[in-house]
Design a protein around this motif. Structure first.
Motif, PDB file in Angstrom:
ATOM      1  N   UNK A   1      41.175  -8.831 -57.976  1.00  0.00           N
ATOM      2  CA  UNK A   1      42.008  -9.791 -57.254  1.00  0.00           C
ATOM      3  C   UNK A   1      42.368  -9.177 -55.917  1.00  0.00           C
ATOM      4  N   UNK A   2      42.402 -10.019 -54.894  1.00  0.00           N
ATOM      5  CA  UNK A   2      42.838  -9.508 -53.585  1.00  0.00           C
ATOM      6  C   UNK A   2      43.258 -10.663 -52.687  1.00  0.00           C
ATOM      7  N   UNK A   3      44.161 -10.357 -51.741  1.00  0.00           N
ATOM      8  CA  UNK A   3      44.509 -11.372 -50.746  1.00  0.00           C
ATOM      9  C   UNK A   3      43.339 -11.541 -49.784  1.00  0.00           C
ATOM     10  N   UNK A   4      43.091 -12.768 -49.369  1.00  0.00           N
ATOM     11  CA  UNK A   4      42.024 -13.017 -48.397  1.00  0.00           C
ATOM     12  C   UNK A   4      42.582 -12.861 -46.990  1.00  0.00           C
ATOM     13  N   UNK A   5      41.805 -12.195 -46.151  1.00  0.00           N
ATOM     14  CA  UNK A   5      42.186 -12.071 -44.748  1.00  0.00           C
ATOM     15  C   UNK A   5      41.907 -13.395 -44.051  1.00  0.00           C
ATOM     16  N   UNK A   6      42.542 -13.585 -42.904  1.00  0.00           N
ATOM     17  CA  UNK A   6      42.312 -14.770 -42.076  1.00  0.00           C
ATOM     18  C   UNK A   6      40.813 -14.942 -41.858  1.00  0.00           C
ATOM     19  N   UNK A   7      40.298 -16.098 -42.103  1.00  0.00           N
ATOM     20  CA  UNK A   7      38.879 -16.447 -41.885  1.00  0.00           C
ATOM     21  C   UNK A   7      37.905 -15.852 -42.899  1.00  0.00           C
ATOM     22  N   UNK A   8      38.370 -15.011 -43.830  1.00  0.00           N
ATOM     23  CA  UNK A   8      37.447 -14.369 -44.772  1.00  0.00           C
ATOM     24  C   UNK A   8      36.735 -15.397 -45.652  1.00  0.00           C
ATOM     25  N   UNK A   9      37.478 -16.384 -46.167  1.00  0.00           N
ATOM     26  CA  UNK A   9      36.863 -17.404 -47.012  1.00  0.00           C
ATOM     27  C   UNK A   9      35.839 -18.204 -46.204  1.00  0.00           C
ATOM     28  N   UNK A  10      36.231 -18.655 -45.031  1.00  0.00           N
ATOM     29  CA  UNK A  10      35.331 -19.432 -44.168  1.00  0.00           C
ATOM     30  C   UNK A  10      34.073 -18.643 -43.832  1.00  0.00           C
ATOM     31  N   UNK A  11      34.245 -17.371 -43.503  1.00  0.00           N
ATOM     32  CA  UNK A  11      33.090 -16.533 -43.161  1.00  0.00           C
ATOM     33  C   UNK A  11      32.130 -16.400 -44.342  1.00  0.00           C
ATOM     34  N   UNK A  12      32.672 -16.234 -45.541  1.00  0.00           N
ATOM     35  CA  UNK A  12      31.807 -16.068 -46.718  1.00  0.00           C
ATOM     36  C   UNK A  12      31.100 -17.369 -47.076  1.00  0.00           C
ATOM     37  N   UNK A  13      31.753 -18.496 -46.845  1.00  0.00           N
ATOM     38  CA  UNK A  13      31.111 -19.798 -47.083  1.00  0.00           C
ATOM     39  C   UNK A  13      30.011 -20.023 -46.043  1.00  0.00           C
ATOM     40  N   UNK A  14      30.330 -19.779 -44.767  1.00  0.00           N
ATOM     41  CA  UNK A  14      29.353 -19.990 -43.699  1.00  0.00           C
ATOM     42  C   UNK A  14      28.135 -19.082 -43.834  1.00  0.00           C
ATOM     43  N   UNK A  15      28.346 -17.867 -44.310  1.00  0.00           N
ATOM     44  CA  UNK A  15      27.241 -16.919 -44.506  1.00  0.00           C
ATOM     45  C   UNK A  15      26.483 -17.214 -45.814  1.00  0.00           C
ATOM     46  N   UNK A  16      26.947 -18.223 -46.538  1.00  0.00           N
ATOM     47  CA  UNK A  16      26.375 -18.632 -47.826  1.00  0.00           C
ATOM     48  C   UNK A  16      26.461 -17.538 -48.885  1.00  0.00           C
ATOM     49  N   UNK A  17      27.443 -16.644 -48.713  1.00  0.00           N
ATOM     50  CA  UNK A  17      27.720 -15.670 -49.782  1.00  0.00           C
ATOM     51  C   UNK A  17      28.472 -16.372 -50.906  1.00  0.00           C
ATOM     52  N   UNK A  18      29.422 -17.241 -50.521  1.00  0.00           N
ATOM     53  CA  UNK A  18      30.167 -18.027 -51.510  1.00  0.00           C
ATOM     54  C   UNK A  18      29.644 -19.454 -51.480  1.00  0.00           C
ATOM     55  N   UNK A  19      29.173 -19.933 -52.630  1.00  0.00           N
ATOM     56  CA  UNK A  19      28.664 -21.294 -52.772  1.00  0.00           C
ATOM     57  C   UNK A  19      29.651 -22.052 -53.659  1.00  0.00           C
ATOM     58  N   UNK A  20      30.088 -23.255 -53.245  1.00  0.00           N
ATOM     59  CA  UNK A  20      31.031 -24.018 -54.087  1.00  0.00           C
ATOM     60  C   UNK A  20      30.498 -24.150 -55.517  1.00  0.00           C
ATOM     61  N   UNK A  21      31.382 -23.903 -56.467  1.00  0.00           N
ATOM     62  CA  UNK A  21      31.030 -23.975 -57.886  1.00  0.00           C
ATOM     63  C   UNK A  21      31.587 -25.255 -58.454  1.00  0.00           C
ATOM     64  N   UNK A  22      30.710 -26.057 -59.014  1.00  0.00           N
ATOM     65  CA  UNK A  22      31.127 -27.315 -59.637  1.00  0.00           C
ATOM     66  C   UNK A  22      31.270 -27.082 -61.123  1.00  0.00           C
ATOM     67  N   UNK A  23      32.452 -27.406 -61.649  1.00  0.00           N
ATOM     68  CA  UNK A  23      32.668 -27.264 -63.089  1.00  0.00           C
ATOM     69  C   UNK A  23      31.847 -28.311 -63.811  1.00  0.00           C
ATOM     70  N   UNK A  24      31.159 -27.881 -64.846  1.00  0.00           N
ATOM     71  CA  UNK A  24      30.389 -28.814 -65.667  1.00  0.00           C
ATOM     72  C   UNK A  24      31.338 -29.450 -66.684  1.00  0.00           C
ATOM     73  N   UNK A  25      31.195 -30.744 -66.874  1.00  0.00           N
ATOM     74  CA  UNK A  25      32.033 -31.449 -67.871  1.00  0.00           C
ATOM     75  C   UNK A  25      31.586 -31.028 -69.268  1.00  0.00           C
ATOM     76  N   UNK A  26      32.558 -30.735 -70.143  1.00  0.00           N
ATOM     77  CA  UNK A  26      32.213 -30.317 -71.512  1.00  0.00           C
ATOM     78  C   UNK A  26      32.477 -31.439 -72.482  1.00  0.00           C
TER      79      UNK A  26
END
Length: 105
Positions: free
Chosen positions: A80-105
């Protein structure tokens, strides 16, 4: 038709316990992040899932990231860690983080 949502067992990895101690993060915060997160990602570098939520930490409200694995029966919180300013956006833009869709069970 009503579906039963099976409760998963939550496990705190040793690394997470160390992070909680070193960063002075309340022990219940990872569980709250996991349960409240509206945003989840798949980290293509670590191959872990990441839950992101705004939470109070160190006197401020900031985005916190919880990395975890979920095998369908057990959810293992890894770090666990606090995200720095723009860290989430940067990881999404670099395609390191891809949105995860929960599958319906």
């Amino acid at each position: 038709k009503k579906t039963l949502k099976r409760r998963r067992r939550i496990v705190y990895a040793d690394h997470l316990r160390l992070r909680l101690l070193l960063r002075d993060i309340p022990e219940q915060l990872p569980r709250r992040i996991y349960l409240r997160a509206k945003e989840q990602f798949f980290d293509t570098t670590t191959h872990h899932r990441v839950a992101v939520v705004r939470a109070r930490y160190a006197g401020k409200t900031r985005e916190m990231a919880l990395s975890f694995d979920d095998d369908g029966e057990t959810v293992t919180f890894i770090t666990i860690h606090p995200l720095k300013e723009q860290q989430k956006t940067n990881r999404i833009n670099a395609q390191r983080w891809i949105p995860y869709e929960k599958k319906e069970t």
